[in-house]
Design a protein around this motif. Structure first.
Motif, PDB file in Angstrom:
ATOM      1  N   VAL A  33       0.847  -1.206   0.000  1.00  0.00           N
ATOM      2  CA  VAL A  33       0.000   0.000   0.000  1.00  0.00           C
ATOM      3  C   VAL A  33       0.875   1.247   0.000  1.00  0.00           C
ATOM      4  CG1 VAL A  33      -1.744   1.299   1.286  1.00  0.00           C
ATOM      5  CG2 VAL A  33      -1.906  -1.199   1.134  1.00  0.00           C
TER       6      VAL A  33
ATOM      7  N   PHE B  41       0.235   7.500  -1.028  1.00  0.00           N
ATOM      8  CA  PHE B  41       0.156   7.086   0.369  1.00  0.00           C
ATOM      9  C   PHE B  41       1.508   7.014   1.069  1.00  0.00           C
ATOM     10  CE2 PHE B  41      -3.580   4.399  -1.320  1.00  0.00           C
ATOM     11  CZ  PHE B  41      -4.462   5.469  -1.214  1.00  0.00           C
TER      12      PHE B  41
ATOM     13  N   LEU C 128      -6.003   1.429   5.218  1.00  0.00           N
ATOM     14  CA  LEU C 128      -6.102   1.324   3.757  1.00  0.00           C
ATOM     15  C   LEU C 128      -5.843  -0.111   3.298  1.00  0.00           C
ATOM     16  CD1 LEU C 128      -4.301   4.643   2.852  1.00  0.00           C
ATOM     17  CD2 LEU C 128      -6.709   4.105   2.401  1.00  0.00           C
TER      18      LEU C 128
ATOM     19  N   ALA D 219      -8.233  -2.624   0.828  1.00  0.00           N
ATOM     20  CA  ALA D 219      -7.692  -2.772  -0.529  1.00  0.00           C
ATOM     21  C   ALA D 219      -8.064  -4.134  -1.117  1.00  0.00           C
ATOM     22  CB  ALA D 219      -6.179  -2.606  -0.512  1.00  0.00           C
TER      23      ALA D 219
ATOM     24  N   PHE E  70      -9.420   0.546  -4.055  1.00  0.00           N
ATOM     25  CA  PHE E  70      -9.917   1.028  -2.773  1.00  0.00           C
ATOM     26  C   PHE E  70     -11.368   1.443  -3.005  1.00  0.00           C
ATOM     27  CE2 PHE E  70      -5.377   1.493  -2.791  1.00  0.00           C
ATOM     28  CZ  PHE E  70      -5.006   1.028  -1.541  1.00  0.00           C
TER      29      PHE E  70
ATOM     30  N   LEU F 282     -13.408   3.901   1.272  1.00  0.00           N
ATOM     31  CA  LEU F 282     -12.458   5.011   1.258  1.00  0.00           C
ATOM     32  C   LEU F 282     -13.080   6.260   1.880  1.00  0.00           C
ATOM     33  CD1 LEU F 282      -9.586   5.745   0.418  1.00  0.00           C
ATOM     34  CD2 LEU F 282     -10.486   6.385  -1.824  1.00  0.00           C
TER      35      LEU F 282
ATOM     36  N   LEU G 143      -5.699  11.999   5.601  1.00  0.00           N
ATOM     37  CA  LEU G 143      -5.831  11.364   4.287  1.00  0.00           C
ATOM     38  C   LEU G 143      -6.575  12.287   3.334  1.00  0.00           C
ATOM     39  CD1 LEU G 143      -5.473   9.034   2.323  1.00  0.00           C
ATOM     40  CD2 LEU G 143      -7.524   7.975   3.320  1.00  0.00           C
TER      41      LEU G 143
END
Length: 147
Positions: free
Chosen positions: A6, A12, A23, A27, A105, A110, A120
């Motif tokens: 990730v 990220f 995350l 995923a 995602f 998300l 984020l």
């Protein structure tokens, strides 16, 4: 899939470990063979994609069949962010140029993470506004200068 996978996404790379773990938990790993279509312009947006390997062509096709390649997305890059957050359909087509591995995602998951983690949201906003700046410069180059 590990947290390092990730984190390999440029988007990220600067996030703290706990956010990377969130995350990672949502995923969805995908594999697509060469020439496979991920989505078409007008399709509902399944989520944000990150390319791990291979290349994805983002394009639009005019009614007369003429193709405009918008971008070629390589490893570490992402695509499909706009419809994830504006609620609209995919604005272009996405096709694998070669065998590709990706992470998806999903949109709703998300959104939940962004609501709990403003950091984020700021990372996504910073990247999106950087892209907008490039588009403004492109419009300037195309429309405001003599050929």
């Amino acid at each position: 899939m590990t947290a390092e996978v990730v984190r390999s996404a440029h988007l990220f790379s600067s996030l703290p470990a706990d956010l990377i773990e969130e995350l990672r938990a949502i995923a969805v790993p995908l594999e697509r063979s060469s020439r496979a279509v991920l989505f078409l312009e007008g399709d509902p947006a399944p989520g944000l994609y990150v390319t791990l390997s291979g290349h994805i062509k983002i394009n639009r096709i005019a009614r007369n069949g003429r193709e405009q390649v918008v971008a070629v997305i390589g490893p570490g890059q992402y695509f499909n962010l706009v419809p994830v957050f504006d609620g609209g359909a995919c604005p272009a087509n996405a096709e694998a140029l070669d065998d590709s591995k990706l992470l998806l995602f999903p949109t709703d998951d998300l959104h939940r993470i962004v609501q709990r983690n403003p950091m984020l949201g700021l990372v996504l906003l910073r990247d999106l506004t950087s892209f907008m700046r490039k588009l403004v410069n492109l419009v300037d180059d195309l429309a405001l200068h003599s050929v």
